[in-house]
Design a protein around this motif. Sequence first.
Motif, mmCIF file in Angstrom:
data_model
loop_
_atom_site.group_PDB
_atom_site.id
_atom_site.type_symbol
_atom_site.label_atom_id
_atom_site.label_comp_id
_atom_site.label_asym_id
_atom_site.label_seq_id
_atom_site.Cartn_x
_atom_site.Cartn_y
_atom_site.Cartn_z
ATOM 1 N N GLU A 12 0.816 -1.181 0.031
ATOM 2 C CA GLU A 12 0.086 0.021 -0.079
ATOM 3 C C GLU A 12 0.842 1.327 -0.020
ATOM 4 O OE1 GLU A 12 -3.044 -0.147 2.857
ATOM 5 O OE2 GLU A 12 -3.859 -1.856 2.294
ATOM 6 N N GLU A 13 2.127 1.274 0.697
ATOM 7 C CA GLU A 13 3.008 2.377 0.558
ATOM 8 C C GLU A 13 3.517 2.782 -0.807
ATOM 9 O OE1 GLU A 13 5.857 1.581 3.594
ATOM 10 O OE2 GLU A 13 4.396 1.892 5.338
ATOM 11 N N ALA A 14 3.903 1.477 -1.368
ATOM 12 C CA ALA A 14 4.401 1.676 -2.805
ATOM 13 C C ALA A 14 3.427 2.306 -3.520
ATOM 14 C CB ALA A 14 4.888 0.335 -3.240
ATOM 15 N N ILE A 15 1.962 1.783 -3.525
ATOM 16 C CA ILE A 15 1.055 2.104 -4.507
ATOM 17 C C ILE A 15 0.839 3.662 -4.165
ATOM 18 C CG2 ILE A 15 -1.306 1.960 -5.005
ATOM 19 C CD1 ILE A 15 -1.052 -1.092 -4.479
ATOM 20 N N ALA A 16 0.580 4.149 -2.858
ATOM 21 C CA ALA A 16 0.384 5.362 -2.493
ATOM 22 C C ALA A 16 1.348 6.357 -2.880
ATOM 23 C CB ALA A 16 0.087 5.547 -0.950
ATOM 24 N N ARG A 17 2.719 6.099 -3.146
ATOM 25 C CA ARG A 17 3.666 6.858 -3.572
ATOM 26 C C ARG A 17 3.456 7.166 -5.092
ATOM 27 N NH1 ARG A 17 6.863 3.997 -0.098
ATOM 28 N NH2 ARG A 17 7.488 2.468 -1.878
ATOM 29 N N LEU A 18 3.333 5.998 -5.579
ATOM 30 C CA LEU A 18 3.044 6.284 -7.188
ATOM 31 C C LEU A 18 1.799 6.897 -7.556
ATOM 32 C CD1 LEU A 18 3.768 2.701 -8.624
ATOM 33 C CD2 LEU A 18 5.244 4.526 -8.578
ATOM 34 N N ALA A 19 0.833 6.843 -6.859
ATOM 35 C CA ALA A 19 -0.518 7.434 -6.923
ATOM 36 C C ALA A 19 -0.215 9.122 -6.549
ATOM 37 C CB ALA A 19 -1.533 7.006 -6.115
ATOM 38 N N ALA A 20 0.454 9.284 -5.668
ATOM 39 C CA ALA A 20 0.680 10.693 -5.157
ATOM 40 C C ALA A 20 1.430 11.486 -6.021
ATOM 41 C CB ALA A 20 1.142 10.760 -3.984
ATOM 42 N N THR A 21 2.363 10.785 -6.765
ATOM 43 C CA THR A 21 3.254 11.336 -7.919
ATOM 44 C C THR A 21 2.415 11.670 -9.002
ATOM 45 O OG1 THR A 21 5.365 10.361 -7.084
ATOM 46 C CG2 THR A 21 5.375 10.955 -9.313
ATOM 47 N N ARG A 22 1.844 10.752 -9.483
ATOM 48 C CA ARG A 22 0.857 10.860 -10.460
ATOM 49 C C ARG A 22 -0.330 11.813 -10.709
ATOM 50 N NH1 ARG A 22 -1.649 11.207 -14.909
ATOM 51 N NH2 ARG A 22 -1.675 9.859 -16.507
ATOM 52 N N TRP A 23 -0.978 11.876 -9.385
ATOM 53 C CA TRP A 23 -2.073 12.507 -9.210
ATOM 54 C C TRP A 23 -1.934 13.425 -7.574
ATOM 55 C CZ3 TRP A 23 -3.047 7.251 -10.294
ATOM 56 C CH2 TRP A 23 -3.501 7.053 -11.470
ATOM 57 N N PRO A 24 -1.116 14.376 -7.648
ATOM 58 C CA PRO A 24 -0.970 14.942 -6.453
ATOM 59 C C PRO A 24 -2.310 15.062 -5.486
ATOM 60 C CG PRO A 24 0.277 16.408 -8.163
ATOM 61 C CD PRO A 24 -0.739 15.103 -8.785
ATOM 62 N N GLY A 25 -2.004 14.928 -4.292
ATOM 63 C CA GLY A 25 -3.101 15.112 -3.254
ATOM 64 C C GLY A 25 -3.766 13.611 -3.493
ATOM 65 N N ALA A 26 -3.626 12.737 -4.320
ATOM 66 C CA ALA A 26 -4.376 11.207 -4.034
ATOM 67 C C ALA A 26 -3.971 10.676 -2.887
ATOM 68 C CB ALA A 26 -4.127 10.664 -5.461
ATOM 69 N N ILE A 104 -0.857 3.143 -18.970
ATOM 70 C CA ILE A 104 0.170 2.810 -17.842
ATOM 71 C C ILE A 104 0.117 4.320 -17.172
ATOM 72 C CG2 ILE A 104 2.492 2.196 -17.107
ATOM 73 C CD1 ILE A 104 2.468 0.055 -19.544
ATOM 74 N N TYR A 105 -0.156 4.255 -16.067
ATOM 75 C CA TYR A 105 0.115 5.440 -15.160
ATOM 76 C C TYR A 105 1.392 5.617 -14.611
ATOM 77 C CZ TYR A 105 -4.969 5.390 -15.115
ATOM 78 O OH TYR A 105 -6.571 5.156 -15.752
ATOM 79 N N ASP A 106 2.159 4.866 -14.246
ATOM 80 C CA ASP A 106 3.348 4.975 -13.528
ATOM 81 C C ASP A 106 3.945 3.762 -13.194
ATOM 82 O OD1 ASP A 106 5.601 6.413 -12.591
ATOM 83 O OD2 ASP A 106 4.571 7.609 -11.174
ATOM 84 N N VAL A 107 5.452 3.655 -13.061
ATOM 85 C CA VAL A 107 5.767 2.566 -12.814
ATOM 86 C C VAL A 107 6.901 2.559 -11.791
ATOM 87 C CG1 VAL A 107 7.497 0.651 -13.727
ATOM 88 C CG2 VAL A 107 5.720 1.744 -15.157
ATOM 89 N N THR A 112 8.936 -3.283 -9.416
ATOM 90 C CA THR A 112 8.125 -4.297 -9.000
ATOM 91 C C THR A 112 6.433 -3.952 -8.803
ATOM 92 O OG1 THR A 112 8.459 -3.593 -6.892
ATOM 93 C CG2 THR A 112 9.936 -5.050 -7.581
ATOM 94 N N CYS A 113 6.198 -2.688 -9.404
ATOM 95 C CA CYS A 113 4.633 -2.055 -9.094
ATOM 96 C C CYS A 113 4.634 -1.395 -10.265
ATOM 97 C CB CYS A 113 4.394 -1.545 -7.998
ATOM 98 S SG CYS A 113 2.771 -0.813 -7.655
ATOM 99 N N ILE A 114 3.566 -1.806 -11.035
ATOM 100 C CA ILE A 114 3.084 -0.752 -12.098
ATOM 101 C C ILE A 114 1.483 -0.483 -11.796
ATOM 102 C CG2 ILE A 114 2.522 -0.740 -14.568
ATOM 103 C CD1 ILE A 114 4.626 -3.194 -15.046
ATOM 104 N N LEU A 115 1.214 0.811 -12.045
ATOM 105 C CA LEU A 115 -0.152 1.517 -11.852
ATOM 106 C C LEU A 115 -0.971 1.392 -13.324
ATOM 107 C CD1 LEU A 115 -0.446 4.208 -9.193
ATOM 108 C CD2 LEU A 115 -0.879 1.761 -9.062
ATOM 109 N N LEU A 116 -2.159 0.694 -13.312
ATOM 110 C CA LEU A 116 -2.447 0.676 -14.619
ATOM 111 C C LEU A 116 -4.067 1.146 -14.599
ATOM 112 C CD1 LEU A 116 -1.946 -3.303 -15.250
ATOM 113 C CD2 LEU A 116 -0.770 -1.256 -16.678
#
Length: 352
Positions: A12-26, A104-107, A112-116
């Motif tokens: 969850e921490e890895a996903i949260a980092r990618l999401a916040a980078t792609r969508w600030p505030g997410a 693909i939103y971010d890698v 080891t984690c790809i946001l799709l």
Amino acid sequence: MKTDARDRQRIEEAIARLAATRWPGAAIASVEAIAGDASSRRYVRCRLRGPSAPRAVVAMLMDSREVALSSEELGVFGESGPEEIPFVNVARYLSRFCRAIPEIYDVAADGTCILLEDVGDVSLWAEAGRVPADAELWFERALDLLAEIQRRARDDGTGCYAFHQAFDRRLFAWELDHFLEYGVRPLPEPLERECRRQLDGLAECLAGLDRVFCHRDYHAWNIHVQDGRLRLLDFQDALLGPAAYDAASLLTDRCTPSLVGLDRAAELFERFADRAGLGGRERAAFFDCALQRALKVIGRFHYLADCKGKPGYLSFLPDVVATAKAAAARSGRAGALGEVLENWLRGESETS
């Protein structure tokens, strides 16, 4: 997906980092595991909060960077492996002309984690089975998508890995050896010798066909239906292969003939061949491709049960064996192979 509390927190921490980078505030609202077919990858659906974030994304998770790389049997990148995750590499190429590819939103930096983009849970198989009378229409649409990909996919020099690996004789033979190693009980030496001779001939025949862009696992469980659109998944092992291979995979994989019988499948293939502009040799290879793939799947499903602890796919074996027998007969390749299929296959409960 089996995870302990520490693993879940790490994910969850890895996903949260990618999401916040792609969508600030997410921020993550919830995470739930979703099925991943026969893959060594794991998948979770993440509900997000935030003004610019989508409501949900899918995270593809790999235990290590090595899992994210291409299948070991392809073996074209050497010991160091490819520089880029094949899923990302092939997705970037296909998305230039194919709307079926998820964004693909971010890698993650370690791969080891790809946001799709979330393409939903409804497979083509599920949608086609919902109203059996409409099943053929869905398979026709998938064949139309395949014909478009084959027409438009050309090596443009941008480094798509699919154009640097091929379904050659070595790979066809490797998959057929997989069938003998995992799917068949020990054979009498004369029968094994003759069966191997037939399989070598099949591999040589298929390897001699003209090659096009080939998904390699184009079937009704790797195509989803979302808001009436087809969405394509699991293309990371794309390579150059026979034009009939993906069509044969789509129309004969697992229990597909229970919805689209082999006679009708052959007719649908001819329609596809017209649209794709296939020549005579490529058209004649349909049942050879169906046979090779069915044999590979028999071995693969036993391998998944024996070596990966995934016995659920064994329930498909009766349908796959029936397809293999029918394809062997229609392609004129019964003989010793027919004897093996009739009397020497491992049962669902047998272990190697």
